[in-house]
Motif scaffolding. Sequence first.
Motif, PDB file in Angstrom:
ATOM      1  N   GLU A 120       0.825  -1.202   0.000  1.00 43.63           N
ATOM      2  CA  GLU A 120       0.000   0.000   0.000  1.00 43.63           C
ATOM      3  C   GLU A 120       0.861   1.255   0.000  1.00 43.63           C
ATOM      4  N   HIS A 121       1.932   1.236   0.779  1.00 49.06           N
ATOM      5  CA  HIS A 121       2.838   2.387   0.872  1.00 49.06           C
ATOM      6  C   HIS A 121       3.471   2.691  -0.478  1.00 49.06           C
ATOM      7  N   GLU A 127      10.422   3.957   4.678  1.00 45.00           N
ATOM      8  CA  GLU A 127       9.300   4.199   5.595  1.00 45.00           C
ATOM      9  C   GLU A 127       9.787   4.633   6.977  1.00 45.00           C
ATOM     10  N   GLU A 128      10.640   5.642   7.003  1.00 50.17           N
ATOM     11  CA  GLU A 128      11.193   6.109   8.274  1.00 50.17           C
ATOM     12  C   GLU A 128      11.602   7.576   8.132  1.00 50.17           C
ATOM     13  N   GLY A 129      11.660   8.255   9.265  1.00 45.94           N
ATOM     14  CA  GLY A 129      12.118   9.637   9.261  1.00 45.94           C
ATOM     15  C   GLY A 129      11.199  10.612   8.566  1.00 45.94           C
ATOM     16  N   HIS A 130       9.913  10.259   8.394  1.00 42.85           N
ATOM     17  CA  HIS A 130       8.985  11.184   7.738  1.00 42.85           C
ATOM     18  C   HIS A 130       8.911  12.508   8.503  1.00 42.85           C
ATOM     19  N   LEU A 131       8.945  12.430   9.817  1.00 43.84           N
ATOM     20  CA  LEU A 131       8.900  13.630  10.658  1.00 43.84           C
ATOM     21  C   LEU A 131       9.961  14.630  10.256  1.00 43.84           C
ATOM     22  N   TYR A 132      11.212  14.193  10.202  1.00 44.12           N
ATOM     23  CA  TYR A 132      12.312  15.119   9.952  1.00 44.12           C
ATOM     24  C   TYR A 132      12.405  15.537   8.490  1.00 44.12           C
ATOM     25  N   THR A 143       2.433   1.922  -3.455  1.00 41.55           N
ATOM     26  CA  THR A 143       1.429   2.407  -4.403  1.00 41.55           C
ATOM     27  C   THR A 143       1.158   3.895  -4.198  1.00 41.55           C
ATOM     28  N   THR A 144       1.015   4.296  -2.934  1.00 42.27           N
ATOM     29  CA  THR A 144       0.788   5.712  -2.618  1.00 42.27           C
ATOM     30  C   THR A 144       1.972   6.556  -3.045  1.00 42.27           C
ATOM     31  N   LEU A 145       3.179   6.075  -2.748  1.00 39.95           N
ATOM     32  CA  LEU A 145       4.398   6.815  -3.091  1.00 39.95           C
ATOM     33  C   LEU A 145       4.509   7.011  -4.596  1.00 39.95           C
ATOM     34  N   LEU A 146       4.269   5.950  -5.361  1.00 38.80           N
ATOM     35  CA  LEU A 146       4.378   6.020  -6.815  1.00 38.80           C
ATOM     36  C   LEU A 146       3.296   6.905  -7.423  1.00 38.80           C
ATOM     37  N   ALA A 147       2.060   6.754  -6.942  1.00 37.66           N
ATOM     38  CA  ALA A 147       0.959   7.564  -7.477  1.00 37.66           C
ATOM     39  C   ALA A 147       1.199   9.046  -7.215  1.00 37.66           C
ATOM     40  N   ALA A 148       1.710   9.366  -6.027  1.00 38.02           N
ATOM     41  CA  ALA A 148       1.990  10.765  -5.697  1.00 38.02           C
ATOM     42  C   ALA A 148       3.134  11.308  -6.543  1.00 38.02           C
ATOM     43  N   SER A 203       1.593  11.681   4.691  1.00 33.40           N
ATOM     44  CA  SER A 203       3.040  11.924   4.746  1.00 33.40           C
ATOM     45  C   SER A 203       3.747  11.196   3.608  1.00 33.40           C
ATOM     46  N   THR A 204       3.273   9.991   3.297  1.00 35.96           N
ATOM     47  CA  THR A 204       3.850   9.228   2.181  1.00 35.96           C
ATOM     48  C   THR A 204       3.574   9.927   0.857  1.00 35.96           C
ATOM     49  N   ALA A 205       2.342  10.411   0.680  1.00 41.74           N
ATOM     50  CA  ALA A 205       1.975  11.101  -0.555  1.00 41.74           C
ATOM     51  C   ALA A 205       2.778  12.383  -0.727  1.00 41.74           C
TER      52      ALA A 205
END
Length: 287
Positions: free
Chosen positions: A9-10, A147-152, A12-17, A99-101
């Motif tokens: 799922e992650h 899938e890590e460090g999205h915050l920073y 797919t979201t990353l690629l679509a965005a 955040s992924t998008a």
Amino acid sequence: MGRPDSWPEHSTTLLAAAVAGYATYVGSYKASRWLSPLITASYSNLSEKKKLEWDARWPSTLHAVVLSSAAGYLFLCTDLFSDSKEFGDPVILRMNPLSTAALGYSLGYFSTDLVMLYAHYPDFGGAEMGLHHVAAWMSIAVSGIHEEGHLYTLALLGTECTTPFINARWMLDAVGLRSSRVYLVNGLALVADWFVIRILLFLWFFAHMYTHSDEIYLVSVPCILLLFTVPVLLFTLNLFWFFKILAGARKLLFGGRDRTLKPEELDSSIGAAFGAPRHDVSKDKDL
């Protein structure tokens, strides 16, 4: 590379965005050619080189608005990156579809801009811009794919909100509105925005990393290396260029002999950080 239970799922979201980031870039870049003459007749008088730069500032501005809005919403309107224990995961590992998008959209933008840079080099930007884009792309890709460090990563990308003021300043200058009130107000807004976002925000960033230092080593080695190098370099550059920008604002308001930023120097300062402005060939010396 990512958590097995969430990766399909992650990804797919990353690629679509990323595709959306590419489509928005190309669409706004091409639309500028027929919309800009309707906005200002001065566009038609620009050289082809300046038209190229003008058109590229629209996707740059849209990217800045999208990323800063997404980051602002996640930090201010949700508890995703708060110290709340309800999420279970350490804050450095937290993420959600938005955040992924946001990271995927930015990947699409920087990938497209790198292609444009290559196709129109050096008119579209110099080596410094290319190095910046590669570094930004790598940072976003590591955070997005692992899938890590999205915050920073999103905190750094949130500093994009200074970019619209830079782009507006260049456009106002290009169409001969340097002496207008809107040019002055935009310049002062840039100074204030830069101080809050590229100085104060970084102090929070470092304080947060310090108080959550026990979580840093939960992420991959590439992410650790980026966390300990990129923010320090960016903050040093932001601080150095803030005093240059401030000197320009002082002269604009009060006159004097302060050394001010040339437009190409101001653009270089953003290119050294997480923005993506273009090379400015004008010789003007005021902020």
